[in-house]
Design a protein around this motif. Structure first.
Motif, PDB file in Angstrom:
ATOM      1  N   THR A 227       0.800  -1.226   0.000  1.00  0.00           N
ATOM      2  CA  THR A 227       0.000   0.000   0.000  1.00  0.00           C
ATOM      3  C   THR A 227       0.834   1.278   0.000  1.00  0.00           C
ATOM      4  O   THR A 227       0.333   2.326  -0.407  1.00  0.00           O
ATOM      5  N   SER A 228       2.067   1.236   0.468  1.00  0.00           N
ATOM      6  CA  SER A 228       2.850   2.471   0.572  1.00  0.00           C
ATOM      7  C   SER A 228       3.684   2.753  -0.664  1.00  0.00           C
ATOM      8  O   SER A 228       4.385   3.762  -0.719  1.00  0.00           O
ATOM      9  N   TYR A 229       3.624   1.904  -1.697  1.00  0.00           N
ATOM     10  CA  TYR A 229       4.508   2.079  -2.838  1.00  0.00           C
ATOM     11  C   TYR A 229       3.974   3.055  -3.873  1.00  0.00           C
ATOM     12  O   TYR A 229       4.705   3.850  -4.425  1.00  0.00           O
ATOM     13  N   SER A 230       2.699   2.987  -4.192  1.00  0.00           N
ATOM     14  CA  SER A 230       2.174   3.821  -5.268  1.00  0.00           C
ATOM     15  C   SER A 230       0.654   3.849  -5.201  1.00  0.00           C
ATOM     16  O   SER A 230       0.029   2.870  -4.816  1.00  0.00           O
ATOM     17  N   THR A 231       0.071   4.972  -5.607  1.00  0.00           N
ATOM     18  CA  THR A 231      -1.384   5.032  -5.712  1.00  0.00           C
ATOM     19  C   THR A 231      -1.853   4.578  -7.089  1.00  0.00           C
ATOM     20  O   THR A 231      -3.030   4.331  -7.294  1.00  0.00           O
ATOM     21  N   ASP A 232      -0.915   4.506  -8.056  1.00  0.00           N
ATOM     22  CA  ASP A 232      -1.245   4.021  -9.391  1.00  0.00           C
ATOM     23  C   ASP A 232      -1.131   2.506  -9.423  1.00  0.00           C
ATOM     24  O   ASP A 232      -0.416   1.898  -8.626  1.00  0.00           O
ATOM     25  N   ASN A 233      -1.821   1.895 -10.383  1.00  0.00           N
ATOM     26  CA  ASN A 233      -1.726   0.447 -10.519  1.00  0.00           C
ATOM     27  C   ASN A 233      -0.398   0.087 -11.167  1.00  0.00           C
ATOM     28  O   ASN A 233       0.000   0.674 -12.171  1.00  0.00           O
ATOM     29  N   TYR A 234       0.306  -0.891 -10.594  1.00  0.00           N
ATOM     30  CA  TYR A 234       1.637  -1.244 -11.069  1.00  0.00           C
ATOM     31  C   TYR A 234       1.637  -2.569 -11.825  1.00  0.00           C
ATOM     32  O   TYR A 234       2.692  -3.113 -12.125  1.00  0.00           O
ATOM     33  N   SER A 235       0.464  -3.117 -12.116  1.00  0.00           N
ATOM     34  CA  SER A 235       0.372  -4.338 -12.917  1.00  0.00           C
ATOM     35  C   SER A 235      -1.000  -4.345 -13.585  1.00  0.00           C
ATOM     36  O   SER A 235      -1.810  -3.434 -13.392  1.00  0.00           O
ATOM     37  N   SER A 236      -1.266  -5.404 -14.374  1.00  0.00           N
ATOM     38  CA  SER A 236      -2.568  -5.506 -15.036  1.00  0.00           C
ATOM     39  C   SER A 236      -3.615  -6.166 -14.150  1.00  0.00           C
ATOM     40  O   SER A 236      -4.734  -6.417 -14.590  1.00  0.00           O
ATOM     41  N   ASP A 237      -3.267  -6.427 -12.899  1.00  0.00           N
ATOM     42  CA  ASP A 237      -4.177  -7.076 -11.960  1.00  0.00           C
ATOM     43  C   ASP A 237      -4.709  -6.047 -10.965  1.00  0.00           C
ATOM     44  O   ASP A 237      -4.192  -4.935 -10.858  1.00  0.00           O
ATOM     45  N   LEU A 238      -5.746  -6.437 -10.230  1.00  0.00           N
ATOM     46  CA  LEU A 238      -6.274  -5.634  -9.126  1.00  0.00           C
ATOM     47  C   LEU A 238      -6.214  -6.437  -7.850  1.00  0.00           C
ATOM     48  O   LEU A 238      -6.372  -7.667  -7.860  1.00  0.00           O
TER      49      LEU A 238
END
Length: 378
Positions: free
Chosen positions: A199-210
């Motif tokens: 949770t602390s790495y990015s607010t954007d999605n970093y892969s094609s998964d959720l």
């Protein structure tokens, strides 16, 4: 100084909007702490005596009967101003009483709740399962063969507290959540841009998964709540170009937890256990790295204004083959934290806390922390 100006501006904006049904509250903590002079993962400021502060501002606006906007602003002596929580909440929007929340919010996983804030936290830190960094790297070094990097880094990180957390601090993520209650049962389902460990790495999605989180909690009678949750999703970033063009979204984190809250008379008790597995690309092939985290915490009011509290928490790591050896992929650890709290006033709390940490291996198996904290809520 810039942080203070920004905080003051936020306060002024909230106060100016009071006529628009905006509620403003907050809490500030001032700390003095000293840890052991060791290289242990839980050592603070290299064992030097230090002062710190932590401020939280909460803003809640209600432009319509069933619509609420919420924000939680955090600033500390070590971190910049951060918007932990920014969400819109729609309540009772169907005959079933469903509620929908969208934005950045705390994941419905575990029972930490408001105890993540200094005023409701009966001790100093969070349970170790929320703070301790494991040997699993949080950001892999770029290279041409990403099956090699994780194995090498995991071995190097053992006992150093340099990687991913099991539960990432307050676990605030961006997404959407449906929640509600039916009689004695509370439920929640969330779709977010990551998992409970990222949770602390990015607010954007970093892969094609959720990330997917499901939670159920039952309150059979007043004073007892039993809950369980499951979270799963990709945890690697899309920049990891795995050999053969593999999709990083195939590498999942899966976490299941059970929790308990019980209160009677002057006593309150909380407990939580989390079992998780990370599918990791290693030199020898994909492998599941498993771990178990737990904590139990109790508070007893000794007399009006005075309480005693004790917490035990820890992490146990599963076996994995890393290089030429097979064994736990990180060193097991256990932590005790105890202290006293005294309410100078209803919203003024003074705490004295001692923490002892033991790591079963590494160069610094013992560590401790002594802390004094004054918290004011307003």
């Amino acid at each position: 100084m810039t942080r203070i100006v920004h905080i003051a501006a936020c306060c002024a904006a909230a106060a100016a909007s009071a006529t628009a049904q905006v509620q403003f509250s907050g809490q500030t903590a001032a700390d003095f702490y000293k840890s052991g002079a060791t290289q242990a993962p839980r050592a603070v400021d290299n064992g030097r005596p230090s002062f710190g502060w932590d401020t939280r501002l909460f803003i809640e606006g209600q432009p319509a009967e069933h619509v609420t906007a919420l924000a939680n602003i955090r600033a500390t002596n070590t971190d910049p101003i951060t918007l932990d929580y920014v969400a819109l909440r729609l309540t009772d929007i169907t005959p079933l009483g469903l509620n929908i929340q969208a934005g950045k919010f705390d994941l419905p996983f575990g029972n930490l709740g408001e105890r993540r804030f200094p005023r409701k936290n009966v001790l100093f830190g969070l349970p170790s399962i929320y703070e301790y960094r494991t040997a699993l790297p949080d950001h892999f070094t770029p290279g041409s063969d990403y099956r090699i990097v994780p194995e090498r880094d995991i071995v190097a990180n053992a006992g150093r507290g340099a990687g991913m957390r099991l539960l990432d601090l307050g676990m605030y993520h961006t997404g959407v959540m449906v929640f509600g209650s039916a009689g004695i049962v509370d439920y929640a389902l969330a779709l977010t841009t990551g998992t409970v460990s990222t949770t602390s790495y990015s607010t954007d999605n970093y892969s094609s998964d959720l990330g997917k989180t499901v939670r159920l909690a039952v309150t059979p009678f007043t004073g007892l709540t039993v809950g369980a949750a499951y979270d799963w999703g990709a945890y690697l970033q899309s920049a990891y170009l795995l050999p053969g063009g593999e999709d990083v979204s195939a590498y999942k984190e899966r976490a299941a937890e059970a929790d308990l809250e019980f209160s009677r008379g002057h006593a309150v008790f909380f407990a939580e256990a989390v079992e998780a597995a990370f599918t990791v690309p290693l030199t020898t092939g994909d492998s599941d790295l498993r771990l178990l985290g737990y904590y139990a915490e109790g508070k007893y009011t000794l007399m009006p204004r005075l309480y005693a509290a004790l917490r035990v928490s820890g992490l146990t790591f599963g076996n994995a083959t890393l290089g030429a050896s097979t064994g736990p992929w990180d060193y097991d650890m256990i932590e005790w934290e105890g202290g006293l709290g005294y309410f100078i006033d209803r919203d003024v709390l003074l705490k004295a806390v001692r923490r002892e940490t033991r790591t079963r291996g590494g160069t610094s198996p013992k560590d401790n922390l002594t802390a004094l904290q004054l918290v004011v809520a307003y």
